[in-house]
Write an enzyme that holds these catalytic residues in place. Structure first.
Site, PDB file in Angstrom:
ATOM      1  N   HIS A  62      67.669  54.020  38.616  1.00 35.99           N
ATOM      2  CA  HIS A  62      68.712  54.722  37.798  1.00 35.99           C
ATOM      3  C   HIS A  62      68.281  55.429  36.622  1.00 35.99           C
ATOM      4  O   HIS A  62      67.045  54.973  35.839  1.00 35.99           O
ATOM      5  CB  HIS A  62      69.802  53.909  37.126  1.00 35.99           C
ATOM      6  CG  HIS A  62      69.496  52.628  36.268  1.00 35.99           C
ATOM      7  ND1 HIS A  62      69.721  52.949  35.063  1.00 35.99           N
ATOM      8  CD2 HIS A  62      69.058  51.601  36.516  1.00 35.99           C
ATOM      9  CE1 HIS A  62      69.259  51.783  34.423  1.00 35.99           C
ATOM     10  NE2 HIS A  62      69.119  50.847  35.208  1.00 35.99           N
ATOM     11  N   ASP A 163      64.076  50.383  31.195  1.00 33.60           N
ATOM     12  CA  ASP A 163      65.210  50.201  31.873  1.00 33.60           C
ATOM     13  C   ASP A 163      65.966  51.323  31.934  1.00 33.60           C
ATOM     14  O   ASP A 163      66.828  51.536  31.078  1.00 33.60           O
ATOM     15  CB  ASP A 163      65.956  48.747  31.489  1.00 33.60           C
ATOM     16  CG  ASP A 163      67.500  48.794  32.117  1.00 33.60           C
ATOM     17  OD1 ASP A 163      67.371  49.317  33.325  1.00 33.60           O
ATOM     18  OD2 ASP A 163      68.152  47.948  31.640  1.00 33.60           O
ATOM     19  N   GLU A 193      74.441  53.685  36.063  1.00 34.29           N
ATOM     20  CA  GLU A 193      74.290  52.331  36.647  1.00 34.29           C
ATOM     21  C   GLU A 193      74.668  51.365  35.530  1.00 34.29           C
ATOM     22  O   GLU A 193      75.278  50.288  35.663  1.00 34.29           O
ATOM     23  CB  GLU A 193      72.833  52.113  36.777  1.00 34.29           C
ATOM     24  CG  GLU A 193      72.273  50.783  37.320  1.00 34.29           C
ATOM     25  CD  GLU A 193      72.182  49.599  36.538  1.00 34.29           C
ATOM     26  OE1 GLU A 193      72.042  48.606  36.977  1.00 34.29           O
ATOM     27  OE2 GLU A 193      72.134  49.876  35.249  1.00 34.29           O
ATOM     28  N   GLU A 194      74.339  51.727  34.140  1.00 34.59           N
ATOM     29  CA  GLU A 194      74.384  50.737  33.010  1.00 34.59           C
ATOM     30  C   GLU A 194      76.076  50.698  32.922  1.00 34.59           C
ATOM     31  O   GLU A 194      76.367  49.684  31.890  1.00 34.59           O
ATOM     32  CB  GLU A 194      73.857  51.318  31.745  1.00 34.59           C
ATOM     33  CG  GLU A 194      72.362  51.349  31.832  1.00 34.59           C
ATOM     34  CD  GLU A 194      71.684  49.999  31.903  1.00 34.59           C
ATOM     35  OE1 GLU A 194      72.521  48.893  31.800  1.00 34.59           O
ATOM     36  OE2 GLU A 194      70.488  50.050  31.980  1.00 34.59           O
ATOM     37  N   ASP A 216      64.523  48.120  39.860  1.00 37.81           N
ATOM     38  CA  ASP A 216      64.987  48.061  38.434  1.00 37.81           C
ATOM     39  C   ASP A 216      64.150  46.843  37.612  1.00 37.81           C
ATOM     40  O   ASP A 216      63.409  46.306  38.226  1.00 37.81           O
ATOM     41  CB  ASP A 216      66.546  47.787  38.412  1.00 37.81           C
ATOM     42  CG  ASP A 216      67.238  48.293  37.349  1.00 37.81           C
ATOM     43  OD1 ASP A 216      66.775  48.402  36.001  1.00 37.81           O
ATOM     44  OD2 ASP A 216      68.411  48.315  37.480  1.00 37.81           O
ATOM     45  N   HIS A 302      67.253  46.064  27.019  1.00 33.19           N
ATOM     46  CA  HIS A 302      68.365  46.773  26.335  1.00 33.19           C
ATOM     47  C   HIS A 302      68.116  46.699  24.888  1.00 33.19           C
ATOM     48  O   HIS A 302      68.938  46.867  24.080  1.00 33.19           O
ATOM     49  CB  HIS A 302      69.886  46.232  26.445  1.00 33.19           C
ATOM     50  CG  HIS A 302      70.365  46.664  27.860  1.00 33.19           C
ATOM     51  ND1 HIS A 302      71.575  46.424  28.330  1.00 33.19           N
ATOM     52  CD2 HIS A 302      69.650  47.102  29.233  1.00 33.19           C
ATOM     53  CE1 HIS A 302      71.893  47.056  29.594  1.00 33.19           C
ATOM     54  NE2 HIS A 302      70.502  47.322  30.027  1.00 33.19           N
TER      55      HIS A 302
HETATM   56 CO    CO Z   1      70.091  47.877  32.109  1.00 30.51          CO
HETATM   57 ZN    ZN Z   2      68.653  48.642  34.948  1.00 32.19          ZN
END
Ligand code: CO
Ligand code: ZN
Length: 330
Positions: A62, A163, A193-194, A216, A302
């Site tokens: 992603h 990420d 995606e998030e 990922d 994150h």
């Molecule tokens: Co993420």
């Molecule tokens: Zn991810």
């Protein structure tokens, strides 16, 4: 690869606003594609034709990252905001965000009576240096991404948005190294995606893959007081067995372990309790597919200082190339 990773993580791309990331990826993959297209959601879909003996395989990484969106501008010129994806409130105080137009904002919170506590998101604001509502250069609905400079320290990469820009870098490297594949391969650089693996779901519905793979990040259990998890930074690529929203296809997991073993690629088995990946959407799109994931161990997911190990990245590329260059019999 380091230069590409730095470019990718430095790009602006909260969910729904992935254009800048896509424009970095496209020239890297164009020469290796038999067909390349962008769908209505913004997924970049790179197709590589197989020799007809393989399966229809979809690989997803992603492009989007977590971020924030302006909900309200106060009379005094401060911005209230909501989250785009999994924003943790304890990462907010003193962090910086940047809007698409380059405006930088400082995120801070209202006065805390008890400094051992953390305010909810709603008691935070963004300060862009404006002195009135009229003076604010961005509007309600504007999205911002977090800011965090890229650094390499020894074997470690430290940055925001590893990420999943690291997954994008791995998918790009695999396309570049893959000399031939028996499979009808679709590498999807996915959007959104998030916020619930939405881009991969639409792409998988269109592609109808038999085999689905997400590339990922995953968490690690190797830091002080971390949640118990068998994955450690620097100990190899991770083969997903299960996460919150999916159980990987047992036959595919077995094949991945076998390929890694034969090629001498260090790997770890991953069971991730919080979170999931695009593989969950690919698995249950259309009539369903055999799905799994290659994961890159990542500390502090994150946050603005995510950390991955260059060796794990390289081993992830190697495993992906092993899988895609040989038959997949499940
Ligand atoms: Co993420
Ligand atoms: Zn991810």
């Amino acid at each position: 690869m380091k230069e590409l990773i730095e470019k990718l993580v430095s790009a602006y791309g909260p969910s729904g606003f992935e254009d800048a990331v896509r424009e970095i990826i496209r020239p890297e993959v164009e020469a290796y594609a038999d067909e390349i297209r962008v769908d209505a959601l913004g997924n970049l879909i790179v197709r590589k034709q197989g020799d007809g003996s393989g399966r229809r395989v979809m690989v997803a990484a992603h492009m989007d990252e977590i971020g924030v969106m302006v909900t309200h501008v106060t009379r005094e010129g401060f911005l209230r905001f909501t989250n785009i994806g999994g924003v943790f409130v304890h990462h907010l105080m003193g962090s910086r965000v940047q809007f698409a137009d380059g405006t930088t904002g400082v995120v801070y919170g209202e006065k805390l009576e008890d400094r051992s506590k953390v305010h909810p998101l709603s008691k935070h604001y963004i300060d862009v240096g404006a002195s009135s509502r009229e003076d604010v250069p961005v509007a309600v609905g504007a999205a911002a991404a977090f800011v965090g400079p890229f650094e390499q320290q020894g074997e470690l990469y430290i940055a925001k948005s590893l990420d999943d820009r690291i997954g994008c870098a791995i998918a790009i490297a695999a396309l570049q190294r893959l000399e031939a594949t028996p499979h009808d391969l679709y590498v999807v650089f996915s959007v959104q995606e998030e916020v619930g693996t939405r881009g991969a779901q639409a792409a998988a519905n269109a592609i109808e893959p038999e085999i689905g793979l997400a590339i990922d990040v995953t968490g690690t259990g190797d830091t002080p007081g971390a949640a118990e998890m068998a994955v450690e930074l620097g100990k190899g690529t991770a083969i997903k067995a299960k996460d919150r929203d999916m159980i990987a296809h047992a036959g595919l997991v077995q094949l991945m372990r076998q390929r890694a073993g034969e090629a001498g690629i260090p790997y770890q088995m991953e069971v991730l309790e919080p979170g999931s990946t695009d593989a969950r959407s690919i698995q249950i799109a259309g009539a369903g597919s055999a799905a799994g994931a290659i994961s890159v161990p990542c500390r502090y997911v994150h946050s603005q200082s995510e950390v991955v190990h260059a060796g794990d990245v390289e081993n992830s590329v190697r495993l992906l190339v092993e899988l895609l260059s040989r038959p997949i019999d499940l």
